[in-house]
Write a protein that holds these residues in place. Structure first.
Motif, PDB file in Angstrom:
ATOM      1  N   HIS A 234       6.892  36.618 -36.178  1.00 24.62           N
ATOM      2  CA  HIS A 234       7.384  36.192 -34.872  1.00 24.62           C
ATOM      3  C   HIS A 234       6.901  37.118 -33.769  1.00 24.62           C
ATOM      4  CE1 HIS A 234      10.955  33.471 -36.252  1.00 24.62           C
ATOM      5  NE2 HIS A 234       9.773  33.000 -36.590  1.00 24.62           N
ATOM      6  N   GLY A 235       6.878  38.429 -34.053  1.00 26.91           N
ATOM      7  CA  GLY A 235       6.361  39.360 -33.064  1.00 26.91           C
ATOM      8  C   GLY A 235       4.893  39.112 -32.773  1.00 26.91           C
ATOM      9  N   ASN A 236       4.134  38.802 -33.830  1.00 21.68           N
ATOM     10  CA  ASN A 236       2.716  38.534 -33.680  1.00 21.68           C
ATOM     11  C   ASN A 236       2.469  37.286 -32.839  1.00 21.68           C
ATOM     12  OD1 ASN A 236      -0.019  37.309 -35.389  1.00 21.68           O
ATOM     13  ND2 ASN A 236      -0.084  39.374 -34.563  1.00 21.68           N
ATOM     14  N   GLY A 297       5.896  45.801 -34.408  1.00 19.79           N
ATOM     15  CA  GLY A 297       4.614  45.973 -35.074  1.00 19.79           C
ATOM     16  C   GLY A 297       3.746  44.733 -34.959  1.00 19.79           C
ATOM     17  N   GLY A 298       4.360  43.555 -35.095  1.00 20.57           N
ATOM     18  CA  GLY A 298       3.620  42.305 -34.955  1.00 20.57           C
ATOM     19  C   GLY A 298       3.077  42.112 -33.557  1.00 20.57           C
ATOM     20  N   MET A 299       3.864  42.503 -32.540  1.00 15.20           N
ATOM     21  CA  MET A 299       3.409  42.406 -31.152  1.00 15.20           C
ATOM     22  C   MET A 299       2.223  43.327 -30.902  1.00 15.20           C
ATOM     23  SD  MET A 299       7.028  42.235 -29.063  1.00 15.20           S
ATOM     24  CE  MET A 299       6.185  42.324 -27.479  1.00 15.20           C
ATOM     25  N   ALA A 300       2.317  44.561 -31.391  1.00 20.82           N
ATOM     26  CA  ALA A 300       1.220  45.507 -31.202  1.00 20.82           C
ATOM     27  C   ALA A 300      -0.047  45.020 -31.901  1.00 20.82           C
ATOM     28  CB  ALA A 300       1.632  46.883 -31.725  1.00 20.82           C
ATOM     29  N   ALA A 301       0.119  44.394 -33.061  1.00 21.18           N
ATOM     30  CA  ALA A 301      -1.038  43.850 -33.773  1.00 21.18           C
ATOM     31  C   ALA A 301      -1.697  42.730 -32.971  1.00 21.18           C
ATOM     32  CB  ALA A 301      -0.608  43.341 -35.147  1.00 21.18           C
ATOM     33  N   ALA A 302      -0.894  41.905 -32.306  1.00 19.53           N
ATOM     34  CA  ALA A 302      -1.441  40.833 -31.476  1.00 19.53           C
ATOM     35  C   ALA A 302      -2.263  41.396 -30.326  1.00 19.53           C
ATOM     36  CB  ALA A 302      -0.311  39.962 -30.933  1.00 19.53           C
ATOM     37  N   HIS A 306      -5.068  40.736 -33.860  1.00 16.66           N
ATOM     38  CA  HIS A 306      -4.711  40.330 -35.221  1.00 16.66           C
ATOM     39  C   HIS A 306      -3.874  39.059 -35.206  1.00 16.66           C
ATOM     40  CE1 HIS A 306      -3.540  40.565 -39.422  1.00 16.66           C
ATOM     41  NE2 HIS A 306      -2.285  40.440 -39.057  1.00 16.66           N
ATOM     42  N   VAL A 307      -4.220  38.099 -36.041  1.00 15.10           N
ATOM     43  CA  VAL A 307      -3.475  36.846 -36.160  1.00 15.10           C
ATOM     44  C   VAL A 307      -2.919  36.750 -37.580  1.00 15.10           C
ATOM     45  CG1 VAL A 307      -3.556  34.335 -36.052  1.00 15.10           C
ATOM     46  CG2 VAL A 307      -4.941  35.696 -34.471  1.00 15.10           C
ATOM     47  N   TYR A 308      -1.599  36.727 -37.691  1.00 14.17           N
ATOM     48  CA  TYR A 308      -0.958  36.626 -38.996  1.00 14.17           C
ATOM     49  C   TYR A 308      -0.622  35.170 -39.287  1.00 14.17           C
ATOM     50  CZ  TYR A 308       2.451  37.177 -42.747  1.00 14.17           C
ATOM     51  OH  TYR A 308       3.124  37.083 -43.935  1.00 14.17           O
ATOM     52  N   GLN A 309      -1.207  34.603 -40.329  1.00 20.42           N
ATOM     53  CA  GLN A 309      -0.969  33.207 -40.682  1.00 20.42           C
ATOM     54  C   GLN A 309       0.144  33.130 -41.727  1.00 20.42           C
ATOM     55  OE1 GLN A 309      -4.863  31.586 -41.749  1.00 20.42           O
ATOM     56  NE2 GLN A 309      -5.065  30.808 -39.674  1.00 20.42           N
ATOM     57  N   GLU A 310       1.367  33.004 -41.249  1.00 21.45           N
ATOM     58  CA  GLU A 310       2.524  32.986 -42.141  1.00 21.45           C
ATOM     59  C   GLU A 310       2.477  31.817 -43.119  1.00 21.45           C
ATOM     60  OE1 GLU A 310       7.429  32.925 -41.908  1.00 21.45           O
ATOM     61  OE2 GLU A 310       6.236  32.858 -40.067  1.00 21.45           O
TER      62      GLU A 310
END
Length: 315
Positions: A234-236, A297-302, A306-310
């Motif tokens: 969700h953060g990403n 952490g997900g926001m910083a990765a974005a 970085h794209v996380y495909q859940e």
């Protein structure tokens, strides 16, 4: 109850390799659709969009043999493709109501959505989602209240909405030229981007607290690992959506810095809150702090692309 002279609505059930869920939920949805069809000037039907190229839900739908139930296969993978297929298949309807295959409508779910829409005809009406656990949740889950969704007074104006219980006005959506973004089909967050774009274009969205669907939470999701992975996801997507809604290269560069700083700040604050919870014996502070840190952490990765495909499919 408020009613307009004539209204047509399609209820779209989106499914992927869960024919048993379709068999269980379809009768409840059909019952509510038939109630709407009993209203003068109203027409309602059901559309099952199967995102499995092999059509695994076909027999479950065919078993009902109902003339007001349609079935189609959307072979392109991802929830965005399925949502867009529902829009395309509902060309003859003014309204489209989304519900997932693992959600169960409470009595009055559909009629309440329509009754909130009818007086002012907003672009969308969003309803409540409440959890139903497969087994009693562990204390960490209870303390964090991770599966509890928002509840607002009916008529509250919204600037964002989830699509698990959502009625959209197709006439307005098409006029705005909106679709669900395929880039988010396997990452999630497609409904957040869609609704934020709808709001940005001037579409009004209202809340209906009396329209309720029950979200079945399987045991496989009721654990710390799944919750924290979802928080990262969700953060990403929050970060990626913020970038997509920012126009101009220079402004996007600034937004990337903001996301990186904001994300890392959440990691720090979340970690501190979790530590505080351990020291003081507060399960709530521990749980919420851990989730905040993962979300950051997900926001910083974005921020760095970085794209996380859940919902990535391995086969």
């Amino acid at each position: 109850m408020f009613s307009v002279a004539s209204v047509s609505v399609t209820v779209a059930i989106l499914t992927f390799r869960r024919p048993g869920e379709v068999s269980e939920g379809l009768p409840m949805i059909l019952d509510q659709v038939q109630q709407i069809n009993s209203r003068p000037g109203h027409r309602a039907d059901v559309l099952v969009v199967d995102n499995d190229p092999e059509g695994s839900a076909r027999s479950a739908v065919s078993a009902f043999g109902s003339p007001i139930v349609r079935y189609c296969v959307e072979p392109r993978p991802g929830i965005s493709a399925a949502r867009n297929r529902a829009i395309d298949e509902s060309a003859g309807s003014r309204l489209l109501a989304y519900i997932d295959d693992d959600e169960r409508p409470e009595p009055g779910w559909l009629s309440q959505l329509l009754d909130v829409w009818a007086p002012t005809e907003p672009a969308a009406v969003s309803g409540r989602v409440i959890p139903e656990y497969e087994r009693p949740p562990e204390p960490w889950i209870v303390a964090g209240r991770f599966f509890e969704r928002r509840s607002l007074p009916t008529g509250t104006e919204l600037d964002v909405a989830a699509a698990g219980n959502l009625l959209i006005d197709l006439q307005q959506v098409r006029a705005f030229g909106l679709r669900f973004d395929d880039r988010y089909g396997l990452a999630g967050g497609e409904d957040t981007l869609f609704s934020r774009a709808l709001f940005a274009k001037g579409g009004r969205m209202l809340w209906c607290n009396e329209s309720v669907v029950v979200d079945k939470v399987p045991a496989a999701r009721m654990n710390r690992e799944w919750v924290l992975r979802r928080a990262w996801s969700h953060g990403n997507t929050t970060g990626l959506i913020a970038l997509d809604l920012t126009a101009g290269r220079a402004r996007r560069s600034v937004r990337r810095v903001e996301l990186a700083v904001g994300g890392l700040a959440r990691v720090a604050v979340g970690s501190a809150r979790s530590t505080f919870g351990r020291v003081n014996g507060s399960a709530r502070h521990q749980a919420r702090g851990q989730r905040l840190a993962r979300r950051g952490g997900g926001m910083a990765a974005a921020a760095v692309g970085h794209v996380y495909q859940e919902y990535r499919r391995d086969g």
